[in-house]
Scaffold this active site. Structure first.
Site, mmCIF file in Angstrom:
data_model
loop_
_atom_site.group_PDB
_atom_site.id
_atom_site.type_symbol
_atom_site.label_atom_id
_atom_site.label_comp_id
_atom_site.label_asym_id
_atom_site.label_seq_id
_atom_site.Cartn_x
_atom_site.Cartn_y
_atom_site.Cartn_z
ATOM 1 N N LYS A 16 0.885 -1.176 0.000
ATOM 2 C CA LYS A 16 0.000 0.000 0.000
ATOM 3 C C LYS A 16 0.919 1.222 0.000
ATOM 4 C CE LYS A 16 -4.140 1.810 2.298
ATOM 5 N NZ LYS A 16 -4.985 2.003 1.124
HETATM 6 C C1 LIG Z 1 -6.410 -0.005 -4.244
HETATM 7 C C2 LIG Z 1 -7.132 -0.536 -3.066
HETATM 8 N N1 LIG Z 1 -7.706 -1.744 -3.145
HETATM 9 C C3 LIG Z 1 -8.383 -2.287 -2.109
HETATM 10 C C4 LIG Z 1 -8.533 -1.603 -0.922
HETATM 11 C C5 LIG Z 1 -9.269 -2.220 0.237
HETATM 12 O O1 LIG Z 1 -8.357 -2.608 1.232
HETATM 13 P P1 LIG Z 1 -8.772 -2.636 2.763
HETATM 14 O O2 LIG Z 1 -9.970 -3.507 2.853
HETATM 15 O O3 LIG Z 1 -7.598 -3.235 3.452
HETATM 16 O O4 LIG Z 1 -9.060 -1.259 3.170
HETATM 17 C C6 LIG Z 1 -7.964 -0.325 -0.792
HETATM 18 C C7 LIG Z 1 -8.086 0.426 0.449
HETATM 19 O O5 LIG Z 1 -7.163 0.654 1.128
HETATM 20 C C8 LIG Z 1 -7.237 0.205 -1.880
HETATM 21 O O6 LIG Z 1 -6.688 1.421 -1.799
#
Ligand SMILES: Cc1ncc(COP(=O)(O)O)c(C=O)c1O
Length: 314
Positions: free
Chosen positions: A159
């Site tokens: 991330k």
């Molecule tokens: C590109 C992306 N995909 C998926 C998610 C969903 O991830 P999470 O459930 O850990 O928030 C996020 C959110 O952070 C994201 O930025």
């Protein structure tokens, strides 16, 4: 959604005033996107504020940093403790918690190693990401002309700030064309994810979601849905999804910390199912919101009470 400042932000081991959380314009992260971060929700429960899947988020932060050869001088437990402390210090009942680790001010150039790693943690009040009605009524989205990055370009499982340039292109194009959000395909042309959320399809009572190899973020809400499907006896598989399945699915929903579980009512102006929230989406929402609000037993130990130090709480 404008940010409502809170009192204090944690920086490299100390609490500083909200307004003092500033960085130099020549910090490495500004030119080169060299930051990793998390977005975590703290929910108001009858037992007091509680952070949803804190350890899993902090573990992902550590992994994102590790991929980018960034040393974080804190253990998982220490980061979790700081997260709870930041919320306590700001007296929040319900909020969004954001830890950020970034390459700061040092030398100029692509090489990040001479730049110090700075860690911040902030929290603030946050509502529904795609609008207050989205959870019940669903949203209208499109398939983006932008693809997610190829697996051997930028690592989707990290991330990292830089990845969100791709997300911004997807989101801006969707909004410019009158949609709320965009769905990106991967480089093989199969469904990947939204600009900031994972995606799930329901077909004949079975749930399908793209695998990690489809250039998706390994979403924590995604993992939560997979577990809830197991609990509720809803069959669920991770498989490659051709684009056209989006149009023939009975239900489609987004899942993520920000969107929680949000139904899609149309994709590319083609109605999804009956054009309203479907029964499987509603069942998963009910279960998810009952757990995060503390109304239903936290059977998987997903909630960390803010009141107590984390090590003692879990
Ligand atoms: C590109 C992306 N995909 C998926 C998610 C969903 O991830 P999470 O459930 O850990 O928030 C996020 C959110 O952070 C994201 O930025």
């Amino acid at each position: 959604m404008s940010i409502k400042p809170t009192e204090t932000i944690w920086h490299n081991g100390k609490f500083i005033r909200w307004d003092d959380a500033k960085i130099h314009v020549l910090s490495h992260v500004v030119s080169y996107g060299s930051g990793v971060f998390e977005g975590i929700r703290c929910y108001k429960t009858k037992q007091g504020p509680a952070i949803f899947r804190l350890k899993e988020h902090m573990q992902r932060l550590i992994h994102s940093a590790h991929i980018y050869r960034m040393d974080l001088p804190y253990t998982l437990d220490e980061l979790c403790n700081v997260g709870a402390e930041v919320i306590r210090a700001n007296h929040m009942q319900e909020c969004y918690l954001k830890p950020i680790a970034m390459r700061g001010y040092g030398e100029v150039g692509v090489n990040p190693f001479p730049c110090p790693v700075e860690i911040y943690m902030a929290c603030w009040e946050w509502g529904k990401y795609l609008g207050p009605e989205a959870i019940e009524q669903g949203v209208d989205v499109c398939v983006s002309s932008w693809q997610r990055m190829a697996p051997n370009t930028l690592p989707a499982m990290a991330k990292a700030a830089g990845n969100y340039l791709n997300s911004q292109l997807i989101r801006m194009e969707a909004m410019a064309n009158g949609y709320v959000e965009g769905i990106a395909l991967d480089t093989s042309g199969c469904v990947s994810e939204g600009s900031g959320e994972n995606i799930f399809l329901v077909l004949d009572g079975k749930i399908i979601t793209p695998p990690l190899s489809a250039s998706i973020l390994d979403g924590i809400t995604r993992k939560t849905i997979l577990t809830l499907c197991d609990d509720l006896g809803i069959p669920c598989v991770e498989q490659q999804i051709p684009r056209e399945m989006l149009y023939t699915a009975d239900e489609v929903f987004f899942a993520g910390t920000a969107v929680e579980i949000t139904p899609l009512r149309s994709i590319d102006r083609i109605t999804v199912g009956k054009g309203s929230r479907g029964p499987v989406t509603k069942r998963l929402q009910d279960e998810y919101f009952a757990i995060v609000s503390g109304e239903k037993e936290d059977r998987h130990n997903w909630l960390t009470p803010v009141a107590a130090p984390v090590a003692a709480a879990r």
